[in-house]
Design a protein around this motif. Structure first.
Motif, mmCIF file in Angstrom:
data_model
loop_
_atom_site.group_PDB
_atom_site.id
_atom_site.type_symbol
_atom_site.label_atom_id
_atom_site.label_comp_id
_atom_site.label_asym_id
_atom_site.label_seq_id
_atom_site.Cartn_x
_atom_site.Cartn_y
_atom_site.Cartn_z
ATOM 1 N N GLY A 46 78.490 47.862 63.187
ATOM 2 C CA GLY A 46 77.315 48.674 63.131
ATOM 3 C C GLY A 46 77.255 50.090 63.909
ATOM 4 O O GLY A 46 76.378 50.407 64.757
ATOM 5 N N VAL A 47 78.471 50.648 64.056
ATOM 6 C CA VAL A 47 78.400 51.864 64.997
ATOM 7 C C VAL A 47 78.280 53.126 63.941
ATOM 8 O O VAL A 47 78.410 53.193 62.836
ATOM 9 C CB VAL A 47 79.852 52.195 65.512
ATOM 10 N N GLU A 52 81.479 64.680 57.684
ATOM 11 C CA GLU A 52 81.318 65.978 57.149
ATOM 12 C C GLU A 52 80.777 66.130 55.391
ATOM 13 O O GLU A 52 81.225 65.277 54.780
ATOM 14 C CB GLU A 52 82.358 67.122 57.066
ATOM 15 N N GLY A 53 79.786 66.776 55.266
ATOM 16 C CA GLY A 53 79.190 66.864 53.871
ATOM 17 C C GLY A 53 78.587 65.635 53.547
ATOM 18 O O GLY A 53 77.997 65.565 52.478
ATOM 19 N N ILE A 54 78.558 64.412 54.323
ATOM 20 C CA ILE A 54 77.729 63.311 53.906
ATOM 21 C C ILE A 54 76.389 62.871 54.905
ATOM 22 O O ILE A 54 75.577 62.714 54.627
ATOM 23 C CB ILE A 54 78.704 62.094 53.938
ATOM 24 N N GLY A 55 76.902 63.112 56.343
ATOM 25 C CA GLY A 55 75.890 62.853 57.050
ATOM 26 C C GLY A 55 76.162 61.702 58.033
ATOM 27 O O GLY A 55 77.384 61.340 58.199
ATOM 28 N N THR A 56 75.047 60.953 58.565
ATOM 29 C CA THR A 56 75.479 59.958 59.485
ATOM 30 C C THR A 56 75.491 58.782 58.951
ATOM 31 O O THR A 56 74.570 58.244 58.205
ATOM 32 C CB THR A 56 74.384 59.710 60.788
ATOM 33 N N LEU A 57 76.596 57.883 58.937
ATOM 34 C CA LEU A 57 76.670 56.690 58.199
ATOM 35 C C LEU A 57 76.809 55.472 59.469
ATOM 36 O O LEU A 57 77.215 55.582 60.471
ATOM 37 C CB LEU A 57 78.137 56.605 57.468
ATOM 38 N N THR A 58 76.305 54.348 58.801
ATOM 39 C CA THR A 58 76.529 53.034 59.986
ATOM 40 C C THR A 58 77.801 52.224 59.290
ATOM 41 O O THR A 58 77.835 51.856 58.038
ATOM 42 C CB THR A 58 75.586 52.181 60.073
ATOM 43 N N VAL A 59 78.882 52.266 60.148
ATOM 44 C CA VAL A 59 80.195 51.622 59.676
ATOM 45 C C VAL A 59 80.517 50.540 60.636
ATOM 46 O O VAL A 59 80.041 50.295 61.735
ATOM 47 C CB VAL A 59 81.300 52.746 59.691
ATOM 48 N N SER A 67 94.525 48.557 59.633
ATOM 49 C CA SER A 67 93.111 48.761 60.214
ATOM 50 C C SER A 67 92.296 49.381 59.222
ATOM 51 O O SER A 67 92.830 50.293 58.488
ATOM 52 C CB SER A 67 93.309 49.678 61.378
ATOM 53 N N PHE A 68 91.022 49.144 59.180
ATOM 54 C CA PHE A 68 89.845 49.555 58.203
ATOM 55 C C PHE A 68 88.768 49.995 58.888
ATOM 56 O O PHE A 68 88.239 49.483 59.899
ATOM 57 C CB PHE A 68 89.531 48.463 57.278
ATOM 58 N N VAL A 69 88.323 51.026 58.285
ATOM 59 C CA VAL A 69 86.726 51.340 58.406
ATOM 60 C C VAL A 69 86.011 51.014 57.148
ATOM 61 O O VAL A 69 86.522 51.413 56.030
ATOM 62 C CB VAL A 69 86.531 52.769 58.689
ATOM 63 N N VAL A 70 85.024 50.283 57.475
ATOM 64 C CA VAL A 70 84.206 49.512 56.386
ATOM 65 C C VAL A 70 82.751 50.392 56.170
ATOM 66 O O VAL A 70 82.032 50.203 57.112
ATOM 67 C CB VAL A 70 84.132 48.220 56.342
ATOM 68 N N VAL A 71 82.357 50.486 55.095
ATOM 69 C CA VAL A 71 81.012 51.047 54.842
ATOM 70 C C VAL A 71 80.410 50.683 53.653
ATOM 71 O O VAL A 71 81.034 50.194 52.714
ATOM 72 C CB VAL A 71 81.056 52.784 54.707
ATOM 73 N N ASP A 72 79.178 50.264 53.678
ATOM 74 C CA ASP A 72 78.615 49.775 52.641
ATOM 75 C C ASP A 72 78.228 50.844 51.409
ATOM 76 O O ASP A 72 77.882 51.823 51.724
ATOM 77 C CB ASP A 72 76.873 49.478 53.028
ATOM 78 N N SER A 73 78.606 50.408 50.198
ATOM 79 C CA SER A 73 78.475 51.379 49.155
ATOM 80 C C SER A 73 77.016 51.854 48.936
ATOM 81 O O SER A 73 76.861 52.887 48.389
ATOM 82 C CB SER A 73 78.944 50.718 47.833
ATOM 83 N N PHE A 119 93.036 52.748 56.326
ATOM 84 C CA PHE A 119 91.955 52.888 55.029
ATOM 85 C C PHE A 119 90.587 52.874 55.148
ATOM 86 O O PHE A 119 90.305 52.327 56.447
ATOM 87 C CB PHE A 119 92.523 51.628 54.252
ATOM 88 N N CYS A 120 90.024 53.127 54.330
ATOM 89 C CA CYS A 120 88.399 53.029 54.112
ATOM 90 C C CYS A 120 88.067 52.212 52.948
ATOM 91 O O CYS A 120 88.509 52.330 51.769
ATOM 92 C CB CYS A 120 87.744 54.531 54.008
ATOM 93 N N MET A 121 87.377 51.142 53.563
ATOM 94 C CA MET A 121 87.042 50.171 52.480
ATOM 95 C C MET A 121 85.552 50.408 52.212
ATOM 96 O O MET A 121 84.574 50.393 53.069
ATOM 97 C CB MET A 121 86.928 48.715 52.876
ATOM 98 N N ILE A 122 85.197 50.747 50.838
ATOM 99 C CA ILE A 122 83.750 50.908 50.557
ATOM 100 C C ILE A 122 83.323 49.496 49.714
ATOM 101 O O ILE A 122 84.009 49.345 48.826
ATOM 102 C CB ILE A 122 83.649 52.212 49.608
#
Length: 240
Positions: A46-47, A52-59, A67-73, A119-122
């Protein structure tokens, strides 16, 4: 192939893993491979991440053999469908780049692992089918592609996050589902204590693959480059 189940160990990039193969002895082929993976653990949960071009996300961040950064679709307004693969990978690469600039990954027991997010996991929110958690995701990979499989390391990382959040526990199962609908059948086998008080899980991932070709490598005794060679070019990246 002489037994209905065979087992062996394999050296993977993240460490040594156990492999069990269910076999059809009569047909001489494996029908399911289950890998018991390296300890997998949650990182940040929850950080905030500025992209850039998207804004602020909670990941979230997690490790599952990589190692992964995970974001809610739903934060991105994207669906995990083939028609949106280009959008998913472009956004995923932006998120991975931002995570490497703003967040930190350090493995508590393996300092040789690169301190970056690979990697980024959506991921769609978890839902349940017949009582089993369904993890429907798209994993964006450099230099710009979406994994066609559910990604074994990604499934391990997602289970570690769900365990840390109290949504799954030891013995629970999860189905990892990819952008094309292929599936891995996963399970949290046990809890593992890593260094510095890090709680991890040992996940297993099962699936099947099909042989589409065979390659043979040879070494000629007159080859002037028996150990190969390296150049400082940029393959496979395009320069135009």
């Amino acid at each position: 192939m002489v037994a209905e189940e065979m087992s062996f160990k394999m050296e993977a990039p993240g460490g040594l893993v156990d492999v069990r193969a269910k076999c059809n002895v009569r047909k001489g082929k494996a029908t399911q491979i289950r890998v018991t993976n390296v300890p997998s653990f949650a990182g940040d949960i929850g950080v905030k991440l500025e992209v850039e071009g998207i804004g602020t996300l909670t990941v979230d961040t997690a490790y599952g053999g990589d190692s992964f950064v995970v974001v809610d679709s739903e934060q991105l307004g994207l669906e995990i469908v083939p028609d949106q693969a280009k959008d998913l990978v472009e956004v995923g690469m932006k998120i991975a780049r931002a995570a490497n600039e703003q967040l930190t990954f350090v493995h508590p027991t393996n300092p040789d692992l690169a301190a970056h997010f690979s990697f980024c996991m959506i991921a769609k929110p978890i839902h349940y089918e017949d009582g089993v958690a369904i993890s429907h995701t798209a994993v964006a990979i450099q230099p710009g592609k979406i994994d066609r499989s559910p990604t074994g390391t990604g499934c391990s990382a997602r289970m570690a996050l769900l365990y840390a959040k109290g949504q799954l526990t030891v013995g629970d199962k999860m189905i990892g589902r990819s952008i094309i609908g292929s599936e891995f059948h996963c399970c949290i086998e046990e809890e593992v204590d890593l260094a510095s008080g890090v709680k991890a899980i040992r996940p297993s991932i099962a699936g099947q693959a099909w042989i589409t070709g065979t390659t043979e490598h040879r070494l000629d005794d007159t080859d002037p480059y028996p150990l190969g060679y390296r150049l400082t070019d940029t393959w496979p990246k395009k320069l135009w």
